[in-house]
Design a protein around this motif. Structure first.
Motif, PDB file in Angstrom:
ATOM      1  N   ASN A  81      24.861 -32.617   9.333  1.00 44.14           N
ATOM      2  CA  ASN A  81      24.846 -32.864   7.900  1.00 44.14           C
ATOM      3  C   ASN A  81      25.638 -34.116   7.576  1.00 44.14           C
ATOM      4  OD1 ASN A  81      24.620 -32.563   5.079  1.00 44.14           O
ATOM      5  ND2 ASN A  81      26.493 -31.368   4.987  1.00 44.14           N
ATOM      6  N   TRP A  82      24.930 -35.185   7.210  1.00 42.58           N
ATOM      7  CA  TRP A  82      25.567 -36.448   6.854  1.00 42.58           C
ATOM      8  C   TRP A  82      25.298 -36.713   5.372  1.00 42.58           C
ATOM      9  CZ3 TRP A  82      23.601 -41.824   8.940  1.00 42.58           C
ATOM     10  CH2 TRP A  82      24.330 -42.844   8.327  1.00 42.58           C
ATOM     11  N   GLY A  83      26.263 -36.375   4.547  1.00 42.28           N
ATOM     12  CA  GLY A  83      26.150 -36.697   3.136  1.00 42.28           C
ATOM     13  C   GLY A  83      25.847 -35.501   2.254  1.00 42.28           C
ATOM     14  N   GLY A  84      25.735 -35.764   0.988  1.00 41.38           N
ATOM     15  CA  GLY A  84      25.531 -34.733  -0.016  1.00 41.38           C
ATOM     16  C   GLY A  84      26.474 -34.962  -1.175  1.00 41.38           C
ATOM     17  N   SER A  85      26.072 -34.526  -2.358  1.00 44.70           N
ATOM     18  CA  SER A  85      26.845 -34.851  -3.557  1.00 44.70           C
ATOM     19  C   SER A  85      26.877 -33.703  -4.552  1.00 44.70           C
ATOM     20  CB  SER A  85      26.260 -36.102  -4.233  1.00 44.70           C
ATOM     21  OG  SER A  85      26.260 -37.203  -3.363  1.00 44.70           O
ATOM     22  N   TRP A  86      27.628 -33.951  -5.632  1.00 43.98           N
ATOM     23  CA  TRP A  86      27.738 -33.053  -6.772  1.00 43.98           C
ATOM     24  C   TRP A  86      27.708 -33.905  -8.036  1.00 43.98           C
ATOM     25  CZ3 TRP A  86      29.928 -32.588  -2.141  1.00 43.98           C
ATOM     26  CH2 TRP A  86      29.961 -31.340  -1.517  1.00 43.98           C
ATOM     27  N   LEU A  87      27.343 -33.303  -9.151  1.00 43.15           N
ATOM     28  CA  LEU A  87      27.400 -33.979 -10.447  1.00 43.15           C
ATOM     29  C   LEU A  87      28.540 -33.387 -11.258  1.00 43.15           C
ATOM     30  CD1 LEU A  87      23.651 -34.355 -11.534  1.00 43.15           C
ATOM     31  CD2 LEU A  87      25.103 -35.985 -10.301  1.00 43.15           C
ATOM     32  N   ALA A  88      29.412 -34.256 -11.748  1.00 45.10           N
ATOM     33  CA  ALA A  88      30.581 -33.854 -12.520  1.00 45.10           C
ATOM     34  C   ALA A  88      30.553 -34.511 -13.893  1.00 45.10           C
ATOM     35  CB  ALA A  88      31.863 -34.228 -11.781  1.00 45.10           C
ATOM     36  N   VAL A  89      31.347 -33.993 -14.802  1.00 46.09           N
ATOM     37  CA  VAL A  89      31.470 -34.557 -16.145  1.00 46.09           C
ATOM     38  C   VAL A  89      32.930 -34.954 -16.363  1.00 46.09           C
ATOM     39  CG1 VAL A  89      31.313 -34.102 -18.627  1.00 46.09           C
ATOM     40  CG2 VAL A  89      29.579 -33.180 -17.072  1.00 46.09           C
ATOM     41  N   PRO A  90      33.230 -36.244 -16.470  1.00 47.47           N
ATOM     42  CA  PRO A  90      34.615 -36.670 -16.702  1.00 47.47           C
ATOM     43  C   PRO A  90      35.168 -36.119 -18.008  1.00 47.47           C
ATOM     44  CG  PRO A  90      33.269 -38.515 -15.979  1.00 47.47           C
ATOM     45  CD  PRO A  90      32.326 -37.382 -16.278  1.00 47.47           C
ATOM     46  N   GLU A  91      36.420 -35.809 -18.003  1.00 49.20           N
ATOM     47  CA  GLU A  91      37.073 -35.290 -19.197  1.00 49.20           C
ATOM     48  C   GLU A  91      36.986 -36.289 -20.347  1.00 49.20           C
ATOM     49  OE1 GLU A  91      39.027 -32.618 -21.598  1.00 49.20           O
ATOM     50  OE2 GLU A  91      38.339 -32.287 -19.535  1.00 49.20           O
ATOM     51  N   GLN A  92      36.919 -37.581 -20.034  1.00 50.65           N
ATOM     52  CA  GLN A  92      36.891 -38.596 -21.089  1.00 50.65           C
ATOM     53  C   GLN A  92      35.552 -38.689 -21.810  1.00 50.65           C
ATOM     54  OE1 GLN A  92      36.264 -42.889 -19.269  1.00 50.65           O
ATOM     55  NE2 GLN A  92      37.742 -41.800 -18.013  1.00 50.65           N
ATOM     56  N   SER A  93      34.528 -38.017 -21.298  1.00 51.12           N
ATOM     57  CA  SER A  93      33.234 -38.027 -21.997  1.00 51.12           C
ATOM     58  C   SER A  93      33.382 -37.435 -23.392  1.00 51.12           C
ATOM     59  CB  SER A  93      32.199 -37.217 -21.217  1.00 51.12           C
ATOM     60  OG  SER A  93      31.023 -37.035 -21.992  1.00 51.12           O
ATOM     61  N   GLN A  94      32.794 -38.096 -24.363  1.00 53.85           N
ATOM     62  CA  GLN A  94      32.840 -37.610 -25.737  1.00 53.85           C
ATOM     63  C   GLN A  94      31.776 -36.548 -26.004  1.00 53.85           C
ATOM     64  OE1 GLN A  94      32.698 -40.896 -28.493  1.00 53.85           O
ATOM     65  NE2 GLN A  94      34.207 -42.096 -27.345  1.00 53.85           N
ATOM     66  N   HIS A  95      30.935 -36.301 -25.008  1.00 54.14           N
ATOM     67  CA  HIS A  95      29.823 -35.355 -25.202  1.00 54.14           C
ATOM     68  C   HIS A  95      29.731 -34.435 -23.986  1.00 54.14           C
ATOM     69  CE1 HIS A  95      28.586 -37.846 -28.590  1.00 54.14           C
ATOM     70  NE2 HIS A  95      28.705 -38.895 -27.784  1.00 54.14           N
ATOM     71  N   GLN A  96      30.801 -33.699 -23.739  1.00 55.59           N
ATOM     72  CA  GLN A  96      30.886 -32.896 -22.521  1.00 55.59           C
ATOM     73  C   GLN A  96      29.813 -31.805 -22.464  1.00 55.59           C
ATOM     74  OE1 GLN A  96      34.863 -31.400 -21.879  1.00 55.59           O
ATOM     75  NE2 GLN A  96      35.799 -33.412 -22.187  1.00 55.59           N
ATOM     76  N   LYS A  97      29.555 -31.136 -23.561  1.00 54.62           N
ATOM     77  CA  LYS A  97      28.568 -30.050 -23.541  1.00 54.62           C
ATOM     78  C   LYS A  97      27.182 -30.589 -23.223  1.00 54.62           C
ATOM     79  CE  LYS A  97      26.757 -26.163 -26.206  1.00 54.62           C
ATOM     80  NZ  LYS A  97      26.853 -25.372 -27.470  1.00 54.62           N
ATOM     81  N   GLU A  98      26.784 -31.673 -23.892  1.00 57.08           N
ATOM     82  CA  GLU A  98      25.466 -32.250 -23.644  1.00 57.08           C
ATOM     83  C   GLU A  98      25.389 -32.843 -22.239  1.00 57.08           C
ATOM     84  OE1 GLU A  98      27.360 -32.859 -26.253  1.00 57.08           O
ATOM     85  OE2 GLU A  98      26.235 -32.334 -28.073  1.00 57.08           O
TER      86      GLU A  98
END
Length: 429
Positions: free
Chosen positions: A304-321
């Motif tokens: 297994n070489w690689g792989g990712s995740w999607l995160a939402v930075p706290e600084q985003s003004q639209h965290q829910k969306e």
């Protein structure tokens, strides 16, 4: 306390101090993002590296929600990481949705305050993904900061026309049979080199990645996150195997202009392909080489070489969306679509059972059943322990030392000594 531990603690303290600034500074990015009707954001920004197969998916999301999505792509992880460090340190500039690759994940989840907790913002999907992949998306405090995207199951991409010219088999099952182990791969490369006078594999660092990520053990760090580079059996196995193949290398550094051009020009006949690499091979090779490439098994089994995740930075003004967009991009349907577009291998369990995925054949790669080839290997994948500065050690110590040997600037022993010295520095700070 030894030097490594002292530096590791200093590094952790420094990172915490720097990234904490991001949590205290003004939130949001500098882009104009006035609200659309109904209180929705007019635009959400997504930061990715490489090719994650999201081009058409974000268009679908725009049609479904009326929210414009800006997809900001960075070609290389080594260019992507410094940008993210700067965004978090200054508290501005980060995308609403940010991809975190496994090599940098532990570094950036060390300070959970930089990331929104996704659990309260989306439905519970904890049972829908490979269990180990889901758990790795959690911060040390248990908060969910990343939704799983892909894993990088390994294979070999090879040029059938170049194999034929060298008198080698061209059918994928026959090609796979050439190299049940790494010695067989080396011998095949020597036959190719003797017949053509050209390099068989793009670089020895490509070989090292293939070996390194099928070890299933500690790599540059132990479980306590001490740098163990010079004493790691996995690292030594990758080093010894890769450096032994310098005679069949085209010496085309991965991601370099020569490497990019080498796919189209036939500078090398094979490279190691985690599933996400398929789209990169196709892009670099161009339409004129469609049907000349195929996919065979990797020597020595899976990996297994690689792989990712999607995160939402706290600084985003639209965290829910933003969380809802990340949820959409990582659901079963979207993961199948992304795989068909550029190759990232699903981690969603429903996607892995999807008939469209399992029956998918890649026309560019001679109709190879890539859904079957990569899908069957997923169950064999086990997580490898990657320390907080894994990517820095790999890119700034391990690979440069290997290239120094490959290009004749250092003996093998000199290169190894340089690597072990640089690994302490890069791994600790």
């Amino acid at each position: 306390m030894n030097l490594t531990k002292r530096r590791a603690r200093l590094a952790a303290a420094t990172l915490a101090a720097v990234t904490a600034v991001g949590g205290l500074a003004a939130c949001g990015n500098d882009d104009d993002n006035t609200s659309a009707e109904g209180g929705k954001p007019a635009k959400l920004v997504v930061d990715t590296f490489g090719e994650m197969g999201y081009d058409e998916l974000v268009k679908q999301y725009e049609q479904q929600t009326g929210i414009k999505v800006e997809l900001r792509k960075t070609a290389q992880l080594r260019e992507y990481r410094p940008k993210l460090v700067r965004y978090l340190a200054t508290g501005k500039g980060a995308a609403d949705v940010t991809a975190l690759e496994e090599g940098i994940l532990n570094e950036f989840k060390a300070n959970p305050r930089n990331w929104a907790d996704l659990a309260p913002l989306i439905d519970d999907h904890s049972k829908e993904y490979l269990p180990w992949k889901w758990e790795l998306g959690k911060a040390p405090d248990g908060r969910l900061i990343g939704l799983p995207t892909d894993v990088g199951s390994l294979a070999v991409c090879y040029r059938k026309d170049l194999f034929q010219a060298a008198g080698l088999p061209t059918e994928r099952d026959q090609v796979s049979a050439l190299w049940p182990d790494w010695n067989g791969f080396h011998q095949t490369g020597q036959k190719y080199k003797q017949a053509t006078g050209k390099g068989f594999i793009d670089s020895i660092t490509a070989v090292s990645n293939g070996v390194l990520f099928q070890q299933g053990s500690d790599l540059f760090y132990d479980k306590e996150n001490n740098v163990i580079a010079k004493d790691s059996p996995a690292v030594k196995a990758a080093w010894d195997t890769a450096t032994s193949m310098v005679d069949i290398s085209a010496k085309a550094e991965t991601w370099s202009p020569a490497w990019n051009a080498g796919f189209k020009q036939g500078t090398f006949a094979a490279t190691f392909c985690p599933s996400w690499m398929l789209g990169i091979v196709e892009e670099n090779s161009g339409e004129g080489n469609k049907g000349k490439w195929d996919v065979a098994a990797v020597p020595g089994g899976g990996g297994n070489w690689g792989g990712s995740w999607l995160a939402v930075p706290e600084q985003s003004q639209h965290q829910k969306e933003a969380a809802k967009l990340a949820e959409f991009l990582t659901n079963a349907t979207s993961q199948v679509a992304a795989f068909k577009a550029t190759g990232p291998l699903p981690t969603n369990l429903e996607a892995l059972k999807n008939e469209e995925f399992l029956n998918y054949t890649n026309e560019y790669f001679s109709g190879a059943p890539t859904g079957k080839i990569f899908g069957e290997s997923v169950a064999k994948i086990e997580p490898v322990h990657l320390g907080p500065k894994h990517q820095a050690v790999k890119e700034n110590a391990f690979e440069p030392a290997m290239r120094a040997f490959e290009n004749g600037r250092a003996s093998k022993d000199q290169a190894w000594e340089q690597f072990t010295k640089d690994a302490e520095t890069q791994g600790a700070f």
